[in-house]
Design a protein around this motif. Sequence first.
Motif, PDB file in Angstrom:
ATOM      1  N   PRO A 140       0.802  -1.241   0.000  1.00 18.55           N
ATOM      2  CA  PRO A 140       0.000   0.000   0.000  1.00 18.55           C
ATOM      3  C   PRO A 140       0.828   1.279   0.000  1.00 18.55           C
ATOM      4  CG  PRO A 140      -0.846  -1.580   1.599  1.00 18.55           C
ATOM      5  CD  PRO A 140       0.452  -2.122   1.123  1.00 18.55           C
ATOM      6  N   VAL A 156      -4.237   2.341  -4.013  1.00 14.20           N
ATOM      7  CA  VAL A 156      -5.236   1.298  -3.806  1.00 14.20           C
ATOM      8  C   VAL A 156      -4.642   0.241  -2.893  1.00 14.20           C
ATOM      9  CG1 VAL A 156      -6.672  -0.470  -4.924  1.00 14.20           C
ATOM     10  CG2 VAL A 156      -6.233   1.706  -6.096  1.00 14.20           C
ATOM     11  N   ASN A 157      -5.442  -0.257  -1.973  1.00 15.12           N
ATOM     12  CA  ASN A 157      -5.008  -1.371  -1.120  1.00 15.12           C
ATOM     13  C   ASN A 157      -5.285  -2.667  -1.891  1.00 15.12           C
ATOM     14  OD1 ASN A 157      -4.237  -3.056   0.902  1.00 15.12           O
ATOM     15  ND2 ASN A 157      -5.716  -2.325   2.419  1.00 15.12           N
ATOM     16  N   TRP A 158      -4.361  -3.029  -2.760  1.00 12.66           N
ATOM     17  CA  TRP A 158      -4.583  -4.078  -3.752  1.00 12.66           C
ATOM     18  C   TRP A 158      -4.949  -5.416  -3.120  1.00 12.66           C
ATOM     19  CZ3 TRP A 158      -4.924  -2.267  -8.535  1.00 12.66           C
ATOM     20  CH2 TRP A 158      -4.255  -1.065  -8.859  1.00 12.66           C
ATOM     21  N   ASP A 183      -8.228  -4.791   0.041  1.00 12.74           N
ATOM     22  CA  ASP A 183      -9.589  -4.395  -0.319  1.00 12.74           C
ATOM     23  C   ASP A 183     -10.295  -5.602  -0.936  1.00 12.74           C
ATOM     24  OD1 ASP A 183     -11.930  -3.325  -1.259  1.00 12.74           O
ATOM     25  OD2 ASP A 183     -11.003  -1.605  -2.250  1.00 12.74           O
ATOM     26  N   SER A 239     -12.780  -5.905  -2.743  1.00 17.60           N
ATOM     27  CA  SER A 239     -13.303  -5.713  -4.097  1.00 17.60           C
ATOM     28  C   SER A 239     -12.236  -5.861  -5.179  1.00 17.60           C
ATOM     29  CB  SER A 239     -13.966  -4.333  -4.206  1.00 17.60           C
ATOM     30  OG  SER A 239     -13.019  -3.298  -3.988  1.00 17.60           O
ATOM     31  N   ALA A 266      -8.968  -7.546  -4.354  1.00 17.33           N
ATOM     32  CA  ALA A 266      -7.932  -8.500  -3.948  1.00 17.33           C
ATOM     33  C   ALA A 266      -7.869  -9.702  -4.894  1.00 17.33           C
ATOM     34  CB  ALA A 266      -8.185  -8.965  -2.511  1.00 17.33           C
TER      35      ALA A 266
END
Length: 295
Positions: free
Chosen positions: A132, A149-151, A154, A156, A158
Amino acid sequence: MMIQNADRRMQIYGALLLLPAAVLLGTFAYLPTVATLINSFFLPGFRGAPPEFVGLENYAMLVEDRTFWRVARNNLIYALGTIPTSIALALGMALFVNARLPGRGFVRMAYFTPTILPMIAAANIWMFFYAPQIGLFNKLLGALGLSGVNWLGDPSVALTSVIVMTVWKEAGFFMIFYLAALQSIPPELKEASDLEGTSRWSFFWRVTFPLLMPTTLFVLINALINAVRVVDHLFILTKGGPNNATNLLLYYVYENAFSFFDRTYAATITVVILLVLAVVATLKFTVIDRRTHYQ
């Protein structure tokens, strides 16, 4: 009589040649499968108690397990995201490196390099990409004035992040098979099409792609197997999180067997996976093979 003795010796000789492979196959494939099926009808024993036979109770519990159905849905999305994308990208790369271009050997090596990386190493590289705060992707987004983005954190995005890494890892491997198949196509077919004035696009769809169907089928089966047996990079990247957003079937088996110590329930899930793969294999041999052109 001499002919019968010779035939018998040949049969014994053939059986002895097959014996090592049969022993290995039975030891590491058939026996574990039978043991897994038997274990799926028991509940684990606690504090030294023997396992309790419960029949189909584990399967009934599996049907009511919401986590299992979410994991199965994740695996379906994962398969739909990785299989066609990897195959299309591999075919495109193979067509590109099969043409005459400068530095063709270097380009082939660059495409194939992700394949030779161990999955654990590749997962650690991509974990740095997805970090992040210091990750490469968020640094690039920041340079463009966009928020990070919290790859992997998150729910939605991940699973999509895991799919992208898998495509990057697998496409180069599948490219090798397509490249070998393209080089086996007789050049006379291309020369004849040029004489007829056939366009490249028409030649690809009417000649090249049908001749590549056996390779496509082989790659498809391998991609399907890879989509089911995902454990290692999930263990490094997400451990099935967040909130089971990236949990897949084989990792769920691993969790039940080695984290929750419920090996009989893990055996039940494994049996279901094997049944689904058996149905796919049956369709492959009875339907798809008959529609595939083999040279």
